[in-house]
Design a protein around this motif. Structure first.
Motif, short mmCIF file in Angstrom:
data_model
loop_
_atom_site.label_atom_id
_atom_site.label_comp_id
_atom_site.label_asym_id
_atom_site.label_seq_id
_atom_site.Cartn_x
_atom_site.Cartn_y
_atom_site.Cartn_z
N TRP A 170 0.73 -1.28 0.06
CA TRP A 170 -0.01 -0.10 0.09
C TRP A 170 0.67 1.51 -0.01
CZ3 TRP A 170 -3.94 -1.21 -2.06
CH2 TRP A 170 -4.46 -2.37 -1.57
N ARG A 171 1.97 1.27 0.38
CA ARG A 171 3.00 2.65 0.90
C ARG A 171 2.93 3.27 -0.76
NH1 ARG A 171 8.18 2.01 4.85
NH2 ARG A 171 6.80 3.33 6.68
N PHE A 172 3.31 1.67 -1.76
CA PHE A 172 4.12 1.67 -2.57
C PHE A 172 2.35 2.76 -3.45
CE2 PHE A 172 4.87 0.86 -7.32
CZ PHE A 172 6.43 0.92 -7.35
N LEU A 173 1.16 2.02 -3.10
CA LEU A 173 0.54 3.14 -3.85
C LEU A 173 0.63 4.70 -3.69
CD1 LEU A 173 -2.47 3.21 -5.54
CD2 LEU A 173 -3.10 2.78 -3.17
N GLY A 174 1.24 5.29 -2.08
CA GLY A 174 1.16 6.69 -1.97
C GLY A 174 2.44 6.96 -2.18
N GLN A 175 3.65 5.87 -3.05
CA GLN A 175 4.99 6.51 -4.01
C GLN A 175 4.46 6.72 -5.27
OE1 GLN A 175 8.06 4.39 -2.46
NE2 GLN A 175 8.95 4.48 -4.34
N LEU A 176 3.78 5.50 -5.38
CA LEU A 176 2.33 6.09 -7.01
C LEU A 176 2.10 7.21 -7.13
CD1 LEU A 176 1.45 4.43 -9.79
CD2 LEU A 176 -0.38 5.64 -9.14
N ILE A 177 1.01 7.52 -6.12
CA ILE A 177 0.44 9.23 -6.13
C ILE A 177 1.50 10.39 -6.09
CG2 ILE A 177 -1.29 10.48 -5.03
CD1 ILE A 177 -2.43 7.54 -3.90
N ALA A 178 2.33 10.31 -5.48
CA ALA A 178 3.88 11.45 -5.78
C ALA A 178 4.03 11.58 -7.08
CB ALA A 178 4.72 10.89 -5.01
N TYR A 179 4.66 9.89 -7.94
CA TYR A 179 5.62 10.23 -8.96
C TYR A 179 5.23 10.00 -9.74
CZ TYR A 179 5.31 5.11 -9.97
OH TYR A 179 5.39 3.62 -9.89
N ALA A 180 3.91 9.95 -10.50
CA ALA A 180 3.19 9.77 -11.29
C ALA A 180 2.75 11.04 -12.54
CB ALA A 180 1.66 8.76 -10.94
N MET A 181 3.25 12.32 -11.72
CA MET A 181 2.59 13.21 -12.51
C MET A 181 3.90 13.47 -13.02
SD MET A 181 -0.45 14.77 -13.37
CE MET A 181 -1.17 12.95 -13.00
N LEU A 182 4.99 13.14 -12.23
CA LEU A 182 6.35 13.71 -12.09
C LEU A 182 6.80 12.99 -13.92
CD1 LEU A 182 7.62 14.84 -9.39
CD2 LEU A 182 6.60 16.03 -11.15
N VAL A 183 6.39 11.91 -13.70
CA VAL A 183 6.58 10.37 -15.01
C VAL A 183 6.43 11.10 -16.77
CG1 VAL A 183 6.70 8.57 -15.90
CG2 VAL A 183 6.90 8.29 -13.40
N VAL A 184 5.29 11.17 -16.18
CA VAL A 184 4.48 11.44 -17.43
C VAL A 184 4.40 13.30 -18.52
CG1 VAL A 184 1.33 12.02 -18.42
CG2 VAL A 184 1.95 10.75 -16.79
N MET A 185 4.05 14.61 -17.27
CA MET A 185 4.80 15.48 -17.37
C MET A 185 6.21 15.22 -18.51
SD MET A 185 2.63 16.97 -14.64
CE MET A 185 2.02 19.11 -15.14
N PRO A 186 6.75 15.32 -17.71
CA PRO A 186 8.50 15.46 -18.80
C PRO A 186 7.77 14.71 -19.49
CG PRO A 186 9.16 15.23 -16.67
CD PRO A 186 7.59 15.06 -15.95
#
Lengths: 189, 103, 299, 595
Positions: free
Chosen positions: C121-137
C-alpha cells in the motif's frame, strides 16, 4: 473469421469474465483487481481495433484508478483476510433480470441492426494521434477544456467534502474492542 | 461483413448487463461504483467500435471516448468523497443502511 | 538476427544492473555475485505462507517481471533494434509500468503478512507522488519530437540532447524514475530497516528470483527510458549505435543506484509534499518553457 | 538434518547450489548485530551479509549471552528460515530449544572466520540430504486436543467420550502456552495456532496433520450444531470460547446450540442481527449490517473507523535495537499504540542470597554486554560509597567510561545507518567501533582525526538532518536525560550524540591514559551506598546495601527503563517509518530493561 475477430473474442470474453468475477469473489482486493483486468481487456480490444492511443490510455489510467479502488474497498469493508464469506447483495432477482434484459436488448439491437458495410481503411496510429491532437486543440477545444475543468472541480470538491470537519473533537479510541490481529509471518524479525 | 462490429457490440452488451446487475444487486457503495465503471466501459467499447467500423474518418469519436474516460475519473472522485463522508458519519457505506437517502 | 541481439543485450544489461546493484550495496565488486545469489535462491525452499491469497502471491512477482519487460518493448537500442515501434511508444512505456503498482499490491497483499501489506500500500502512496512527474516530462519530450514514438524522440535529439535542451525535465524525470523503480532513497515498499524487506519479506526461492529479476528489469527499463528521452539514445560520435545505448543505460543505472545510497530513506510525507508542492509546479513550468523553446529555438 | 533440503535424486545442480549457498551467506544474528560489534566481530569482513529478516537468512549466528526468552525467539526465527539453513554458535554451548548447532566456534574474529570457512564446507556438502527432519519451534507447536462440544471445560488429549454427557469429543487445535510475545498477542483467538503455524509451515515439510485438524474441526463442529460462539460475518467460524474471529477480528457472538448451522451462509446469525437492525425498516432479513460492525470500533485520528492491526517488531528487527520487542498497533500506516518488551533484560534481585562485592561487580558487568565497563564502574562506585572508600584514579576511570561511550554512540550510528538505508555510515561507524573497543590510549589518540572526520561527514550527509528533524519530538516534562540537545527532535539528538563522541575524545586526551576499573579493597564494610554514572544513554543509578563485605540488596535504575516510557508518546499517530526512527533516536538498550 478474421484474426481480428478471434482477438476481439478472446479479449472480450476475458473482459466479461473478469467483469463477472468482480461480483462473484468475496475478496475485496480481488474484486477491484478483477475490475482492473476487465478494463485492461477492454483496452486490449481498443488496440485490436487499431485505436492505439485510446487503448494505451485506457490500460494506463485504469491501473491506477482501480488500485485506488482496491484500497478504498479494504478501508471500508474491514475484510482483511480477503477471503471471508461476505455476502452483500440485495434485490437479487430484480437485478439479475435487469442485467439479463439489458444484455438481451442491447445484443438484440447489435444483431438485428442494419449496420451496413464496415470500413476497412483507417488512418494509421501516428496519423490518428496527430488528428486527435488537432481536433482537441481545434474544433473541440471548448469541450476538452470543459472536461479538464470538470475534473479539476471534481477533485477540489471531492477533497473538500472528504476532509474531516475541523470542529469534531478527537474521539478517544475505544479500547474495549480489540483490534484484529494480522499475524505477521515475519514475526520474529 | 459486419462480424467484427457485432461481436464487439455483443461483448459490450454483456459488460453492460453485468454492470447493471452489479450496480443494482450490490449494497456497498464502492461495489456499486464498480458496476457503474463496467457500464461506462461498455459505453467506451461501443464508441470505439462505431468509430472503427463505421466512421473511421470522424476523429471526434475518439475525443468523445476521452470525455467518457474523464467521466469515469470524476465518478470515482466524487463517489469516494461521498463514501468517505458517509463512512465517517455512519460507519458504513452500505446503501441498504442509507435510509435517509430513500425518497 | 536483430531479435537475437535484443535478447542477448537484455540479458547482458540485466546482469550488469544486478552486478552494479550488489556493488553499491556491499561495496564489493563481484562479477559472479548475481549468478551465485540466483543459484542460492534456486536451491532455497519455496515457502508458501499458510493463510496466503495464493493467486496474488504467485501472480505478483510474475506480473512485475511482465510489466517491466513490456515497457522495454518500446525502447530502441539502435534504429533497427526495437521490439515494436509504437506510434504511442512513450505513453505505452508509462502504461506498462503502471502495472508495477498492481504487481506490488498483489505481492504485498498475497502472503497476508503485515510487512508486505504495508509495503504494497505504501507503493500506492508513492505512485500518487511520482505519477504526474513521469507523465509531464514525457509530454515535453514528445512536444519537441512532435511524436510519441521513441524512435522519433531519439532522432529529435540529433542536434542537442534533451538533457541540455530541457534540464529541468531531466531532473524531474530522474527523480520520478527512481521513485518508480523504488531504488534508494525511495525504497519505501521494500525497506530493510523499516519493514524488514516489506513486499519481499515473505518471498523465498524461485518466487524471490522472479521478484528480484523483475526489479532489475524495472531498473533497467527506467534507466533506458532516461537514456532514450534525455540522453540521445543510441546517438554517439563513433562506433556502433547499440554500444552507445548500452554504455549510457548502464551508466544511468549506476548513477541511479549509487546516488541514492548517500541519502537517507525519504519519508513518505516528504515525498508526497515535494512531488505535489514543488515537483508538479516545476513540471508545469517546464512544459511552458519547452513550449516556448520549441516555438522560438526549434533545434 | 534440520537445515537441509530433501532430495529424491542427487544431481549436478545440487553441488553447485550448495557451493553457491556457502558463498552467499545471509546471517541473522542472535541476539543482534550490536552484540557482534561489542564483541569485536566484523561480520562483513568475514564475508557475511546481514539478512533483513528470517526469510532472507540462511545462517543463524548465536552469540553469548543468551537467555531463555532470546532462545525461544531464535527458535521461532529458525523455524521461519528457508532451507538450506545452518546454525553457528560462537562461544555458546547450550542452545536448546534450537537443534544442535551445525558449527560451534569460539567467540573471536578468528573463530568467526574459521566458522565461516567450515560453514561454506558444510553448505557445500549438506545443503541436500535425504534424511531431513522437520523443526518445529516449541513456542509455535500446536497440538490437537479433544473437547466436548457441550462442555468446553472438558479437555482431553485422546479422542473419547465426554464424562459428563457421553457425547463424542471433537478435536481442535491449540497453541501451547509459552512466553512467546508473538504468541501472546494472538493466543486469545482461535486463529492463534493457525496463524502461528504459518511460521513453520514450509511447503515441503509442514506436518500434514495440521491441515487435517483444521478441516476436521470445521466439519465436526458446524455439522453437529455444537458451536457456542460464532462470527456474525463468518458463520463457518465457530468456537467454544468467546474471542475474536480469525478472519475479520470481530467479536464472536454467542449462538444457541440448537440453531441450525451451516444451512445457509447467514442463517446462523440472522436472528441475532434482525433484532438489532430491525429498527431500520426495509432491510432484507439476514442483511449484514456494516453499521453494527463498525459500531464502537476505535477511530483513527482522521475520524474514520479503520481496521487496526497489531504487528510485532523485534526482537531481530533490523531497524531496532536487538532484543527489543516492540508491538505496534497500526491504523493504516500510523501507529495507534505501542507496547514494548525486552527479550534480554537484567535482574537486580539477588536470588541466591547475598554475594561478595567482587562477584556482584562481575555479575552486573556480565549482565550488560553493551556497556560492561560502565556498569562495572557503577557497581564499584556504589559499593565504594557504601564502604565509604574513595578511589584515587577517577580520571582514568572516566576515560574508560568515555571510551565505552564512544563505542556505544558508534553502535547507535550503525543502527541508524541500517535503519535509514545509509550504507556508508553503517559500514564506517561499525569499522570505527571495532577499532575503538579494543584500543588503548595511543590508538585512540591516533584514531581521533579519523573519528572527527567521520563526525563531520555524518553531519554533512545531505538531507539527514531534514529527515530527522520532523520526528521524535519529546513531550514536555518528559524524563529524558540522554544526550542533551538544543533541538527537541531526532536530529538534535543525532548532533548531541556526535558531540558526545568529540567530548569523550577530549576527555580521554585530558586524562592521558585509560585506567582499569578495579574495586577498591573494602574489607568487611557495611552500609548503604548510592552512585550514578553518565552512560551513553543517560544517567544510571545504583543503590546497594552492604553487610560484612557482601551485597545484600541492590537496586539498579537505568536510563533505558525510564526512556521506554517515552516510546508511546513518541510514536503516537506517527507514520511507521517515523515511529521507528523516533524510537531509534532515544537509543533504548533492552539489556537495561528488567526482564
Amino acid at each position: 473469421m478474421s484474426v481480428q475477430v478471434i482477438f476481439l473474442l478472446a479479449f472480450g470474453l476475458a473482459a466479461v469474465w473478469f467483469g463477472i468475477v468482480v461480483f462473484r469473489t468475496h475478496s475485496m482486493v480481488r474484486s477491484a483487481l478483477a475490475l482492473l483486468f476487465s478494463q485492461t481487456a477492454v483496452g486490449a480490444m481498443f488496440l485490436v481495433m487499431q485505436a492505439e492511443f485510446l487503448g494505451v490510455l485506457q490500460i494506463m489510467m485504469m491501473a491506477t484508478e482501480m488500485s485506488i479502488m482496491a484500497i478504498f474497498m479494504v478501508m471500508f469493508m474491514m475484510d482483511p483476510g480477503g477471503l471471508g464469506e461476505m455476502d452483500m447483495k440485495h434485490q437479487r432477482k430484480l437485478s439479475l433480470w435487469a442485467g439479463i434484459i439489458a444484455f438481451g436488448g442491447a445484443s438484440g439491437l447489435a444483431l438485428f441492426g442494419d449496420w451496413g458495410p464496415i470500413a476497412t481503411q483507417i488512418p494509421d496510429a501516428g496519423e490518428q494521434v496527430r488528428l486527435l491532437g488537432i481536433e482537441l486543440l481545434g474544433r473541440s477545444m471548448l469541450i476538452f477544456e470543459s472536461a479538464g475543468l470538470t475534473i479539476l472541480t471534481a477533485m477540489i470538491a471531492a477533497t473538500s467534502i472528504a476532509v474531516q470537519p475541523p470542529h469534531r473533537p478527537k474521539e478517544t479510541p475505544d479500547k474495549s474492542k480489540e483490534p484484529y490481529q494480522v499475524h505477521n509471518h515475519g514475526g520474529a524479525a | 461483413m459486419t462480424l467484427e462490429l457485432v461481436v464487439t457490440l455483443i461483448i459490450a452488451a454483456a459488460m453492460f448487463g453485468t454492470g447493471i446487475y452489479g450496480a443494482l444487486s450490490q449494497t456497498n457503495l464502492v461495489m456499486i461504483m464498480m458496476g457503474i465503471e463496467l457500464i461506462l466501459a461498455a459505453a467506451l467499447l461501443n464508441l470505439v467500435a462505431f468509430w472503427r467500423y463505421l466512421h473511421p474518418d470522424a476523429i471526434e469519436a475518439q475525443m468523445f471516448v476521452l470525455i467518457v474516460m474523464t467521466v469515469m475519473a470524476v465518478e470515482m472522485a466524487v463517489g469516494f468523497a461521498v463514501a468517505i463522508t458517509r463512512f465517517r458519519s455512519r460507519g458504513s457505506v452500505e446503501m441498504e443502511e442509507a435510509q435517509e437517502l430513500k425518497g | 538476427m536483430s531479435s537475437f541481439v535484443l535478447i542477448a543485450s537484455l540479458i547482458f544489461a540485466t546482469y550488469g544492473v544486478a552486478v552494479i546493484e550488489e556493488w553499491v550495496s556491499t561495496n564489493r565488486l563481484r562479477l559472479a555475485g548475481p549468478l551465485i545469489s540466483t543459484l542460492r535462491l534456486l536451491g532455497q525452499e519455496n515457502i508458501l505462507p499458510r493463510k496466503s491469497d495464493r493467486l496474488f502471491f504467485e501472480v505478483g512477482p510474475v506480473l512485475l517481471l511482465i510489466a517491466a519487460l513490456l515497457s522495454l518493448a518500446v525502447i530502441p537500442l539502435a534504429p533497427g533494434l526495437i521490439v515494436t515501434d509504437l506510434a504511442t511508444g512513450a505513453l505505452f512505456f508509462n502504461a506498462a509500468l503502471a502495472y508495477v503498482l498492481v504487481a506490488m499490491i498483489m505481492a504485498g497483499w498475497g502472503p497476508d503478512g503485515a510487512y508486505g501489506m504495508i509495503g504494497g500500500w505504501r507503493f500506492l502512496g508513492q505512485l500518487i507522488a511520482y505519477a504526474m512527474l513521469v507523465v509531464m516530462p514525457i509530454t515535453t519530450v514528445a512536444m519537441r519530437a512532435e511524436s510519441l514514438s521513441t524512435i522519433d524522440i531519439v532522432n529529435s535529439q540529433e542536434m542537442l540532447w534533451n538533457i541540455a535542451y530541457q534540464p529541468l525535465g531531466f531532473l524531474l524525470f530522474l527523480f520520478a524514475g527512481m521513485a518508480m523503480a523504488f531504488v534508494p532513497p525511495f525504497d519505501l515498499p521494500v525497506a530493510s530497516g523499516e519493514l524488514a524487506g516489506g513486499v519481499e519479506a515473505e518471498y523465498t526461492g524461485v518466487r524471490l528470483i522472479i521478484f528480484r529479476l523483475g526489479r532489475m528489469v524495472l531498473i533497467l527499463s527506467v534507466s533506458s527510458a532516461i537514456v532514450v528521452f534525455y540522453l540521445g539514445g543510441w546517438l554517439g560520435p563513433f562506433g556502433p549505435d547499440w554500444s552507445w545505448s548500452m554504455i549510457k543505460i548502464l551508466g544511468v543505472a549506476a548513477l541511479m543506484l549509487s546516488g541514492g545510497r548517500m541519502l537517507p530513506r525519504i519519508r513518505e510525507a516528504t515525498l508526497l509534499a515535494w512531488s505535489w508542492k514543488l515537483g508538479i509546479p516545476l513540471a508545469l513550468a517546464n512544459i511552458f518553457l519547452v513550449g516556448v523553446l520549441v516555438l522560438v529555438v526549434p533545434l | 538434518m534440520f537445515g537441509s533440503r530433501e532430495f529424491s535424486k542427487p544431481n549436478l545442480l545440487h553441488g553447485l547450489i550448495g557451493r553457491a549457498t556457502g558463498n552467499d551467506l545471509r546471517v541473522l544474528v542472535v541476539p543482534g548485530p550490536e552484540l557482534a560489534l561489542a564483541g569485536g566481530l566484523d561480520l562483513m569482513d568475514a564475508g557475511l551479509r546481514m539478512a533483513s529478516g528470517p526469510r532472507d537468512a540462511n545462517v543463524l549466528l548465536l552469540l553469548p549471552p543468551l537467555g531463555d526468552k532470546m532462545l525461544n525467539a531464535a527458535s521461532v526465527a529458525f523455524a521461519q528460515m528457508p532451507r538450506p539453513r545452518a546454525i553457528v554458535a560462537l562461544g555458546v554451548k547450550n542452545i536448546s530449544p534450537l537443534p544442535e548447532a551445525d558449527i560451534y566456534g569460539e567467540l573471536s574474529q578468528a573463530g568467526l572466520i574459521e566458522s565461516v570457512n567450515s560453514l561454506r564446507l558444510h553448505f557445500a556438502q549438506n545443503s541436500f540430504s535425504n534424511s531431513v527432519q522437520s523443526f518445529d519451534a516449541p513456542a509455535l507447536q500446536s497440538r490437537i486436543e479433544y473437547t466436548c462440544p457441550m462442555h468446553p471445560e472438558v479437555v482431553s488429549n485422546q479422542p473419547g467420550s465426554c464424562p459428563k454427557c457421553g457425547m463424542d469429543l471433537v478435536p481442535r487445535e491449540t497453541g501451547t502456552d509459552t512466553g512467546q510475545p508473538e504468541e501472546k498477542s494472538v493466543q486469545k483467538t482461535q486463529s492463534s495456532s493457525n496463524a502461528a503455524h504459518a511460521h513453520s509451515s514450509h511447503v515441503k515439510t509442514a506436518p500434514a496433520e495440521v491441515d487435517h485438524g483444521e478441516h476436521k474441526k470445521a466439519d465436526g463442529e458446524s455439522g453437529d450444531a455444537t458451536a457456542k460462539y460464532t462470527c456474525p460475518m463468518h458463520p463457518e467460524v465457530v468456537s467454544d470460547e468467546p474471542g475474536s474471529c480469525p478472519k475479520c477480528g470481530m467479536f464472536l457472538e454467542p449462538v444457541k446450540a440448537e440453531s441450525d448451522h451451516g444451512s445457509h451462509s447467514h442463517g446462523s446469525h440472522s436472528h441475532e442481527s434482525e433484532s438489532s437492525v430491525s429498527k431500520l425498516i426495509g432491510l432484507e432479513p439476514g442483511f449484514m449490517s456494516m453499521i453494527e460492525m463498525t459500531e464502537g470500533t476505535p477511530r483513527s485520528s482522521d475520524g474514520l473507523q479503520m481496521e487496526w492491526i497489531t504487528v510485532p517488531f523485534g526482537p531481530f528487527f533490523p531497524g531496532l535495537p536487538a532484543g527489543f520487542g516492540l508491538e505496534l498497533t497500526l491504523d493504516g500506516d500510523n501507529v495507534a499504540k505501542a507496547t514494548t518488551s525486552s527479550f534480554c533484560g537484567f535482574s537486580d534481585s539477588l536470588e541466591n542470597g547475598p554475594i561478595n562485592a567482587g562477584d556482584y561487580v562481575e555479575n552486573l558487568q556480565g549482565q550488560m554486554p553493551l556497556a560492561p565497563l560502565t556498569y562495572r564502574l557503577l557497581a564499584c562506585r556504589a559499593i565504594e560509597a557504601a564502604a565509604e572508600k574513595t578511589s584515587e584514579n577517577d580520571n582514568l576511570r572516566d576515560a574508560t567510561l568515555a571510551q565505552e561511550r564512544i563505542a556505544s554512540q558508534l553502535r547507535w550510528l550503525t543502527n541508524l545507518g541500517r535503519q535509514l538505508g545509509l550504507k556508508g555510515i553503517e559500514r564506517k561507524a561499525a569499522k570505527l567501533q571495532l577499532l575503538i573497543i579494543g584500543a588503548d590510549y595511543e590508538q585512540i589518540i591516533k584514531l581521533t582525526p579519523e573519528l572527527s572526520q567521520f563526525i563531520k561527514k555524518v553531519k554533512a550527509t545531505p538531507f539527514l538532518r531534514r529527515r530527522l528533524d520532523a520526528v521524535g519530538e519529546l513531550p514536555p516534562q518528559s524524563n529524558w536525560d540522554g544526550p542533551q540537545s538544543i533541538e527537541n527532535n531526532a536530529a538534535g539528538r543525532l548532533v548531541a550524540r556526535l558531540d558526545d563522541i568529540s567530548q569523550s575524545l577530549a576527555l580521554i586526551k585530558k586524562a592521558g591514559a585509560i585506567g582499569e576499573i578495579k574495586l577498591a579493597e573494602i574489607g568487611n564494610a557495611a552500609g548503604h551506598g548510592h552512585a550514578s554514572v553518565d552512560t551513553a544513554r543517560g544517567k544510571a543509578n545504583l543503590h546497594v546495601e552492604l553487610k560484612g563485605g557482601q551485597v545484600i540488596s541492590a537496586k539498579l535504575d537505568t536510563p533505558s527503563m525510564r526512556h521506554t516510557e517515552l516510546v508511546a508518546p513518541l510514536t503516537d499517530q506517527q507514520e511507521l517509518g517515523d515511529a521507528l526512527v523516533a524510537i531509534a533516536s532515544i537509543d533504548i538498550s533492552p539489556w537495561e530493561m528488567r526482564v
